[in-house]
Design a protein around this motif. Structure first.
Motif, short mmCIF file in Angstrom:
data_model
loop_
_atom_site.label_atom_id
_atom_site.label_comp_id
_atom_site.label_asym_id
_atom_site.label_seq_id
_atom_site.Cartn_x
_atom_site.Cartn_y
_atom_site.Cartn_z
N GLN A 148 0.84 -1.20 0.00
CA GLN A 148 0.00 0.00 0.00
C GLN A 148 0.87 1.26 0.00
O GLN A 148 0.56 2.24 -0.67
N MET A 149 1.97 1.21 0.73
CA MET A 149 2.89 2.36 0.81
C MET A 149 3.51 2.63 -0.56
O MET A 149 3.67 3.80 -0.95
N LYS A 150 3.85 1.59 -1.30
CA LYS A 150 4.41 1.77 -2.63
C LYS A 150 3.40 2.43 -3.57
O LYS A 150 3.78 3.28 -4.37
N LYS A 151 2.15 2.04 -3.46
CA LYS A 151 1.11 2.64 -4.29
C LYS A 151 0.95 4.12 -3.98
O LYS A 151 0.83 4.95 -4.87
N VAL A 152 0.95 4.46 -2.71
CA VAL A 152 0.81 5.86 -2.29
C VAL A 152 2.00 6.67 -2.79
O VAL A 152 1.83 7.79 -3.30
#
Length: 75
Positions: A3-7
């Motif tokens: 999720q952090m990579k997507k953000v």
């Protein structure tokens, strides 16, 4: 972690694609940079670039208006 990579990817895209008219509008002409004199007609705004700036990254409007790229070139 995924999720952090997507953000981070979305944030990076917003920074890269800010000021759509400056990036995708082509070269800025002297007509676009110059303010209209009193009595002259106002310059036309590129509506698609304006909407894209508002949706994607509103501070990009500052760059587009400062460079004059948001205005349509004289035809």
């Amino acid at each position: 972690m995924n999720q952090m990579k997507k953000v981070l990817a979305i944030g990076l895209m917003m920074l890269i694609l800010n000021s759509c008219a400056t990036v995708f509008g082509g070269p800025v002409t002297p007509y676009q940079k110059r303010k209209p004199a009193p009595g002259e007609s106002q310059r036309d705004v590129r509506v698609v670039a304006l909407i894209a700036d508002i949706i994607l990254f509103a501070p990009g409007l500052i760059v587009d208006f400062a460079t004059g790229a948001i205005y349509r070139p004289k035809q």
